[in-house]
Motif scaffolding. Structure first.
Motif, PDB file in Angstrom:
ATOM      1  N   SER A 233       0.844  -1.189   0.000  1.00  0.00           N
ATOM      2  CA  SER A 233       0.000   0.000   0.000  1.00  0.00           C
ATOM      3  C   SER A 233       0.881   1.241   0.000  1.00  0.00           C
ATOM      4  O   SER A 233       1.855   1.327   0.751  1.00  0.00           O
ATOM      5  N   GLY A 234       0.536   2.193  -0.875  1.00  0.00           N
ATOM      6  CA  GLY A 234       1.281   3.441  -0.889  1.00  0.00           C
ATOM      7  C   GLY A 234       1.152   4.214   0.407  1.00  0.00           C
ATOM      8  O   GLY A 234       1.959   5.100   0.687  1.00  0.00           O
ATOM      9  N   VAL A 235       0.141   3.890   1.192  1.00  0.00           N
ATOM     10  CA  VAL A 235      -0.069   4.564   2.478  1.00  0.00           C
ATOM     11  C   VAL A 235       1.154   4.415   3.377  1.00  0.00           C
ATOM     12  O   VAL A 235       1.623   5.374   3.979  1.00  0.00           O
ATOM     13  N   LEU A 236       1.688   3.175   3.451  1.00  0.00           N
ATOM     14  CA  LEU A 236       2.871   2.915   4.280  1.00  0.00           C
ATOM     15  C   LEU A 236       3.543   1.641   3.801  1.00  0.00           C
ATOM     16  O   LEU A 236       2.936   0.568   3.810  1.00  0.00           O
ATOM     17  N   ALA A 237       4.792   1.749   3.371  1.00  0.00           N
ATOM     18  CA  ALA A 237       5.566   0.580   2.948  1.00  0.00           C
ATOM     19  C   ALA A 237       7.039   0.840   3.225  1.00  0.00           C
ATOM     20  O   ALA A 237       7.495   1.988   3.226  1.00  0.00           O
ATOM     21  N   LEU A 238       7.773  -0.247   3.467  1.00  0.00           N
ATOM     22  CA  LEU A 238       9.196  -0.161   3.786  1.00  0.00           C
ATOM     23  C   LEU A 238       9.970  -1.043   2.805  1.00  0.00           C
ATOM     24  O   LEU A 238       9.538  -2.165   2.498  1.00  0.00           O
ATOM     25  N   TYR A 239      11.129  -0.558   2.330  1.00  0.00           N
ATOM     26  CA  TYR A 239      11.930  -1.265   1.332  1.00  0.00           C
ATOM     27  C   TYR A 239      13.408  -1.259   1.712  1.00  0.00           C
ATOM     28  O   TYR A 239      13.904  -0.255   2.245  1.00  0.00           O
ATOM     29  N   ARG A 240      14.083  -2.365   1.439  1.00  0.00           N
ATOM     30  CA  ARG A 240      15.534  -2.335   1.497  1.00  0.00           C
ATOM     31  C   ARG A 240      16.017  -1.242   0.556  1.00  0.00           C
ATOM     32  O   ARG A 240      15.645  -1.204  -0.628  1.00  0.00           O
ATOM     33  N   ALA A 241      16.858  -0.376   1.044  1.00  0.00           N
ATOM     34  CA  ALA A 241      17.272   0.769   0.233  1.00  0.00           C
ATOM     35  C   ALA A 241      17.999   0.340  -1.034  1.00  0.00           C
ATOM     36  O   ALA A 241      17.853   0.974  -2.079  1.00  0.00           O
ATOM     37  N   ALA A 242      18.754  -0.750  -0.961  1.00  0.00           N
ATOM     38  CA  ALA A 242      19.494  -1.202  -2.140  1.00  0.00           C
ATOM     39  C   ALA A 242      18.555  -1.584  -3.277  1.00  0.00           C
ATOM     40  O   ALA A 242      18.873  -1.367  -4.453  1.00  0.00           O
ATOM     41  N   VAL A 243      17.392  -2.156  -2.946  1.00  0.00           N
ATOM     42  CA  VAL A 243      16.414  -2.522  -3.974  1.00  0.00           C
ATOM     43  C   VAL A 243      15.967  -1.281  -4.732  1.00  0.00           C
ATOM     44  O   VAL A 243      15.880  -1.273  -5.967  1.00  0.00           O
ATOM     45  N   VAL A 244      15.688  -0.211  -4.003  1.00  0.00           N
ATOM     46  CA  VAL A 244      15.218   1.027  -4.633  1.00  0.00           C
ATOM     47  C   VAL A 244      16.339   1.687  -5.432  1.00  0.00           C
ATOM     48  O   VAL A 244      16.142   2.078  -6.593  1.00  0.00           O
ATOM     49  N   ARG A 245      17.513   1.803  -4.832  1.00  0.00           N
ATOM     50  CA  ARG A 245      18.617   2.480  -5.524  1.00  0.00           C
ATOM     51  C   ARG A 245      19.006   1.756  -6.810  1.00  0.00           C
ATOM     52  O   ARG A 245      19.268   2.393  -7.838  1.00  0.00           O
ATOM     53  N   ASP A 246      19.049   0.430  -6.764  1.00  0.00           N
ATOM     54  CA  ASP A 246      19.483  -0.342  -7.936  1.00  0.00           C
ATOM     55  C   ASP A 246      18.485  -0.265  -9.086  1.00  0.00           C
ATOM     56  O   ASP A 246      18.849  -0.535 -10.240  1.00  0.00           O
ATOM     57  N   ASN A 247      17.227   0.077  -8.792  1.00  0.00           N
ATOM     58  CA  ASN A 247      16.194   0.074  -9.827  1.00  0.00           C
ATOM     59  C   ASN A 247      15.580   1.451 -10.058  1.00  0.00           C
ATOM     60  O   ASN A 247      14.544   1.562 -10.718  1.00  0.00           O
ATOM     61  N   LEU A 248      16.236   2.482  -9.545  1.00  0.00           N
ATOM     62  CA  LEU A 248      15.625   3.806  -9.579  1.00  0.00           C
ATOM     63  C   LEU A 248      15.434   4.326 -11.000  1.00  0.00           C
ATOM     64  O   LEU A 248      14.386   4.928 -11.311  1.00  0.00           O
ATOM     65  N   ASP A 249      16.391   4.097 -11.869  1.00  0.00           N
ATOM     66  CA  ASP A 249      16.243   4.586 -13.247  1.00  0.00           C
ATOM     67  C   ASP A 249      15.057   3.919 -13.945  1.00  0.00           C
ATOM     68  O   ASP A 249      14.259   4.586 -14.622  1.00  0.00           O
ATOM     69  N   GLY A 250      14.920   2.607 -13.790  1.00  0.00           N
ATOM     70  CA  GLY A 250      13.783   1.912 -14.383  1.00  0.00           C
ATOM     71  C   GLY A 250      12.468   2.367 -13.780  1.00  0.00           C
ATOM     72  O   GLY A 250      11.456   2.479 -14.484  1.00  0.00           O
ATOM     73  N   TYR A 251      12.467   2.620 -12.488  1.00  0.00           N
ATOM     74  CA  TYR A 251      11.265   3.076 -11.784  1.00  0.00           C
ATOM     75  C   TYR A 251      10.797   4.425 -12.326  1.00  0.00           C
ATOM     76  O   TYR A 251       9.597   4.647 -12.535  1.00  0.00           O
TER      77      TYR A 251
END
Length: 436
Positions: A233-251
């Motif tokens: 849910s966009g309301v509240l979610a937590l992610y390993r930062a590496a997952v987000v950083r590694d895929n930020l351009d595609g996102y």
């Protein structure tokens, strides 16, 4: 806003009731429907088996209880045309956590309703008093993903990124509870549970509350038990930062048939996490949000969600491993949707040609299934709602099922046919939901 008081306090009662209702439904299907229409009985049987499977898996969901260690936590709060009072409540709740975040970054995505000067000044002052690093950035309007990216890039030292919608108010234990599953190195993302704050404002609010909570406590809980949550849910979610950083351009640059995709941000981040490890829901990590306050707002929100779900289906079936539970669970859900449509079509359009007894029996099954589907709604306790009020909402289960079958389902088909329309669809004209 209210406080969350407990989780699954009535779990054993709900389990016993689920078994009874499931048994009654199966008996009706086998003994009353089959003699009239074996084909329709087969459709009902698939529905019952799928629901019982989901309920059964949901019973195995357990809150993460480990020690995640001293993680650096950065919270991203994108803002666009938000009610100032609601935004203030959101930010206050982030500073009222039993486990404070290290960084909170508010990114105003070019709001047209104001600059939030008073909210900004009060938040920065309060954050300093709590020892939380606070940032507030205003950008040209580029969409929610780009606003989040501003916060992500400004905290390269983070171990965990937390995404929080600006209309969300967190329970005081939300971050502490949400971080606990990260004690397992295999966990890549954690979904919070979203409770509807204005869940008793009107009849539509109760229906929305029941519909949304049942999705979280049945579908998502079952997926969580298998480490395969498909959408946070966009309301509240937590992610390993590496997952987000590694895929930020595609996102930031996702396209679908050449068109940029700006919505379905939470499901995209969840997919990245799922491709790297386990994705779970933490049933004790709770936030409150406001449901759409009118039919038009609900319709536009659901259209956006359904269009995003259509697009995400392509990516899941393309990228999820064939040996994963997530792949086959999603494939079944994709196939079941037209099956459920056929069932609704038969009951709505063909009932004059069917035996009257069959129609009555089908109505009985529909009622039983609706109460079975929504039983786990009763497992959450809230300090602002008495049991009698919760039971009143639960009593609306048959009406909620009819709403889903004969309104939301056609809207979802329309959304699938128009999924190339990738505009956001809400808040363009200003604030749509307020605290009052």
């Amino acid at each position: 806003m209210t406080r969350y008081a407990g989780c699954q306090a009535r779990g054993r009662v709900v389990l016993a009731a689920s078994c009874i209702v499931a048994a009654l439904t199966v008996w009706v299907v086998l003994h009353l429907i089959t003699p009239y229409s074996p084909g329709l009985a087969a459709l009902w049987t698939v529905s019952v088996v799928a629901l019982v499977w989901g309920l059964g898996l949901a019973l195995f969901e357990r809150p993460g209880t480990g020690d995640p260690g001293d993680l650096v936590v950065a919270v991203a709060v994108p803002v666009f045309n938000e009610d100032p009072a609601l935004l203030t409540a959101c930010l206050d709740s982030l500073l009222d956590q039993t486990r404070l975040p290290n960084v909170v970054h508010v990114v105003d995505d070019g709001s047209t309703t104001g600059t939030y000067d008073e909210v900004r000044a009060g938040f920065l002052r309060a954050a300093g008093a709590h020892g939380v690093r606070a940032r507030w950035t205003r950008t040209a309007n580029s969409g929610k993903r780009h606003a989040q990216a501003v916060a992500f890039r400004a905290a390269p030292e983070a171990d965990v990124y937390v995404t929080v919608d600006s209309d969300s108010v967190l329970d005081s234990r939300a971050l502490a509870e949400g971080l606990a599953p990260f004690a397992s190195e295999r966990v890549m993302s954690v979904a919070g549970v979203c409770l509807i704050a204005n869940n008793r404002r009107r009849l539509a609010s109760r229906i929305y509350d029941l519909w949304y909570m049942s999705f979280q406590t049945v579908d998502r809980s079952g997926q969580s038990a298998m480490g395969s949550v498909l959408v946070n849910s966009g309301v509240l979610a937590l992610y390993r930062a590496a997952v987000v950083r590694d895929n930020l351009d595609g996102y930031l640059n996702e396209t679908f048939f050449g068109r940029p995709v700006t919505f379905s941000d939470d499901s995209m981040l969840t997919l990245y996490a799922l491709l790297r490890g386990r994705t779970v829901q933490q049933p004790t990590c709770v936030a409150f949000t406001l449901a759409p306050d009118g039919l038009s707002h609900w319709l536009r929100q659901y259209l956006r969600w359904a269009r995003g779900s259509t697009i995400r289906t392509w990516w899941r079936l393309r990228y999820l491993p064939l040996d994963s539970y997530a792949y086959w669970a999603h494939l079944f859900r994709t196939a079941y949707f037209p099956l459920a449509t056929v069932m609704a079509f038969l009951l709505l359009l063909l009932h004059p040609m069917l035996n009257r007894g069959l129609v009555v029996d089908a109505m009985v099954i529909t009622v039983l299934l609706s109460y079975l589907q929504n039983l786990r709604y009763l497992t959450y306790r809230r300090t602002d709602q008495r049991l009698a009020s919760q039971l009143l909402t639960y009593a609306l289960s048959p009406l909620t099922s009819l709403w889903i079958a004969f309104f939301l389902r056609p809207v979802r088909w329309y959304a699938a046919a128009t999924c190339l329309r990738t505009g956001w669809g809400t808040r363009a004209a200003g604030v749509e939901v307020t605290l009052t």
